[in-house]
Write a protein that holds these residues in place. Structure first.
Motif, PDB file in Angstrom:
ATOM      1  N   VAL A  13     -22.183  30.140 -11.553  1.00  0.00           N
ATOM      2  CA  VAL A  13     -21.073  29.620 -10.761  1.00  0.00           C
ATOM      3  C   VAL A  13     -21.606  28.430  -9.957  1.00  0.00           C
ATOM      4  N   ILE A  14     -20.999  27.271 -10.163  1.00  0.00           N
ATOM      5  CA  ILE A  14     -21.411  26.044  -9.481  1.00  0.00           C
ATOM      6  C   ILE A  14     -20.391  25.725  -8.400  1.00  0.00           C
ATOM      7  N   PHE A  15     -20.839  25.727  -7.151  1.00  0.00           N
ATOM      8  CA  PHE A  15     -19.949  25.440  -6.028  1.00  0.00           C
ATOM      9  C   PHE A  15     -20.082  23.982  -5.597  1.00  0.00           C
ATOM     10  N   ASP A  16     -18.954  23.322  -5.420  1.00  0.00           N
ATOM     11  CA  ASP A  16     -18.937  22.106  -4.615  1.00  0.00           C
ATOM     12  C   ASP A  16     -19.216  22.530  -3.178  1.00  0.00           C
ATOM     13  N   CYS A  17     -19.530  21.575  -2.315  1.00  0.00           N
ATOM     14  CA  CYS A  17     -19.841  21.922  -0.926  1.00  0.00           C
ATOM     15  C   CYS A  17     -18.665  21.646   0.009  1.00  0.00           C
ATOM     16  N   PRO A 108     -25.222  34.486 -10.795  1.00  0.00           N
ATOM     17  CA  PRO A 108     -26.048  33.394 -10.262  1.00  0.00           C
ATOM     18  C   PRO A 108     -25.174  32.256  -9.763  1.00  0.00           C
ATOM     19  N   THR A 109     -25.591  31.638  -8.672  1.00  0.00           N
ATOM     20  CA  THR A 109     -24.820  30.559  -8.059  1.00  0.00           C
ATOM     21  C   THR A 109     -25.711  29.378  -7.705  1.00  0.00           C
ATOM     22  N   CYS A 110     -25.083  28.215  -7.576  1.00  0.00           N
ATOM     23  CA  CYS A 110     -25.776  27.045  -7.033  1.00  0.00           C
ATOM     24  C   CYS A 110     -24.738  26.121  -6.429  1.00  0.00           C
ATOM     25  N   VAL A 111     -25.195  25.047  -5.810  1.00  0.00           N
ATOM     26  CA  VAL A 111     -24.322  24.035  -5.218  1.00  0.00           C
ATOM     27  C   VAL A 111     -24.555  22.716  -5.944  1.00  0.00           C
ATOM     28  N   ALA A 112     -23.473  21.983  -6.213  1.00  0.00           N
ATOM     29  CA  ALA A 112     -23.566  20.635  -6.788  1.00  0.00           C
ATOM     30  C   ALA A 112     -22.516  19.781  -6.092  1.00  0.00           C
ATOM     31  N   SER A 113     -22.966  18.888  -5.229  1.00  0.00           N
ATOM     32  CA  SER A 113     -22.064  18.169  -4.337  1.00  0.00           C
ATOM     33  C   SER A 113     -22.259  16.661  -4.414  1.00  0.00           C
ATOM     34  N   SER A 114     -21.177  15.937  -4.126  1.00  0.00           N
ATOM     35  CA  SER A 114     -21.271  14.484  -4.013  1.00  0.00           C
ATOM     36  C   SER A 114     -22.050  14.064  -2.780  1.00  0.00           C
ATOM     37  N   GLY A 115     -22.211  14.952  -1.821  1.00  0.00           N
ATOM     38  CA  GLY A 115     -22.941  14.643  -0.598  1.00  0.00           C
ATOM     39  C   GLY A 115     -24.441  14.601  -0.810  1.00  0.00           C
ATOM     40  N   SER A 116     -25.131  13.982   0.118  1.00  0.00           N
ATOM     41  CA  SER A 116     -26.590  13.906   0.059  1.00  0.00           C
ATOM     42  C   SER A 116     -27.204  15.237   0.474  1.00  0.00           C
ATOM     43  N   HIS A 117     -28.492  15.406   0.160  1.00  0.00           N
ATOM     44  CA  HIS A 117     -29.192  16.616   0.602  1.00  0.00           C
ATOM     45  C   HIS A 117     -29.227  16.687   2.129  1.00  0.00           C
ATOM     46  N   GLU A 118     -29.408  15.552   2.779  1.00  0.00           N
ATOM     47  CA  GLU A 118     -29.442  15.539   4.244  1.00  0.00           C
ATOM     48  C   GLU A 118     -28.120  16.041   4.820  1.00  0.00           C
ATOM     49  N   LYS A 119     -27.023  15.545   4.257  1.00  0.00           N
ATOM     50  CA  LYS A 119     -25.706  15.967   4.735  1.00  0.00           C
ATOM     51  C   LYS A 119     -25.502  17.463   4.505  1.00  0.00           C
ATOM     52  N   MET A 120     -25.903  17.974   3.331  1.00  0.00           N
ATOM     53  CA  MET A 120     -25.712  19.399   3.052  1.00  0.00           C
ATOM     54  C   MET A 120     -26.601  20.281   3.916  1.00  0.00           C
ATOM     55  N   ARG A 121     -27.822  19.824   4.191  1.00  0.00           N
ATOM     56  CA  ARG A 121     -28.669  20.599   5.115  1.00  0.00           C
ATOM     57  C   ARG A 121     -27.980  20.745   6.463  1.00  0.00           C
ATOM     58  N   HIS A 122     -27.291  19.685   6.869  1.00  0.00           N
ATOM     59  CA  HIS A 122     -26.606  19.705   8.162  1.00  0.00           C
ATOM     60  C   HIS A 122     -25.380  20.619   8.125  1.00  0.00           C
ATOM     61  N   THR A 123     -24.478  20.393   7.135  1.00  0.00           N
ATOM     62  CA  THR A 123     -23.231  21.162   7.126  1.00  0.00           C
ATOM     63  C   THR A 123     -23.460  22.625   6.764  1.00  0.00           C
TER      64      THR A 123
END
Length: 221
Positions: A13-17, A108-123
């Motif tokens: 399962v691939i989640f957007d953020c 199993p899950t993961c995240v795949a986002s248009s955002g940067s890693h820095e932004k995702m670490r924050h949110t």
């Protein structure tokens, strides 16, 4: 994706953020509207959703540069990052029902986002979700093309060792569900945010409005 003998069993399962895990799209839209008013491109919330939501920062920057020039695009990009971070710190929560849904998902899950890693670490960090996905987070900054191209989802599947046809993407934007289709993946389109259900509907996509429905939906795709 349906085969002659039925659906392919789900491997990943691939989640957007933004808008799927964290309730940040309303913040992003509000900031983009404010920047447009300040920098010379008046935009409604609906126009922001249509043009920007679900796309990478590089795509947004290209659109602003085409309209207002490279200098303004840089200022827009830098101002958005600062203003978005401030708004996140002022109050960001997980999408309603999301934590309970995650507790019930055993795939199993993961995240795949248009955002940067820095932004995702924050949110994700701000909402207490980062540790749930640490080591399984992928960004459009790692691939040549962002959504609606399939690159990011194919990259995430390869990194996770899953066949694309056995992946299900959870998305809340039109570019996101289009990227899933282009990657040969099934998708669940969350219409509980800013993007209307009509913009998410299409081949291989089940539209839903309550994150609490997600575990059952994953068992039915």
């Amino acid at each position: 994706m349906i085969l002659a003998n039925g659906p392919v069993p789900v491997q990943l399962v691939i989640f957007d953020c933004d808008g799927v895990l964290v309730d940040s799209e309303r913040i992003a839209a509000r900031v983009q509207v404010a920047l447009g008013e300040r920098l010379g491109w008046p935009l409604t919330e609906d126009e922001v959703v249509s043009r920007f939501i679900g796309r990478s920062s590089a795509s947004v920057r290209e659109q602003v540069a085409a309209r207002l020039g490279e200098g303004t695009a840089r200022e827009w990009d830098e101002s958005f990052a600062r203003m978005h971070a401030e708004a996140v710190d002022a109050g960001l929560a997980p999408v309603d029902g999301l934590p309970e849904a995650l507790d019930r998902i055993t795939l199993p899950t993961c995240v795949a986002s248009s955002g940067s890693h820095e932004k995702m670490r924050h949110t994700l960090g701000r909402t207490g979700l980062y540790d749930r996905f640490a080591g399984r987070i992928h960004s459009a900054t790692e691939v040549p093309r962002g959504k609606p191209a399939p690159d990011l989802f194919l990259y995430a599947a390869a990194r996770m060792g899953a066949d694309p046809s056995a992946c299900v993407v959870v998305e809340d934007s039109r570019p996101g569900v289009e990227a899933a289709r282009a990657a040969g993946m099934r998708s669940l389109g969350y219409a509980g945010g800013l993007t209307p259900a009509s913009a998410l509907a299409g081949p291989g996509t089940t539209v839903f409005t309550d994150m609490r429905e997600l575990p059952a939906l994953l068992g039915a795709v």
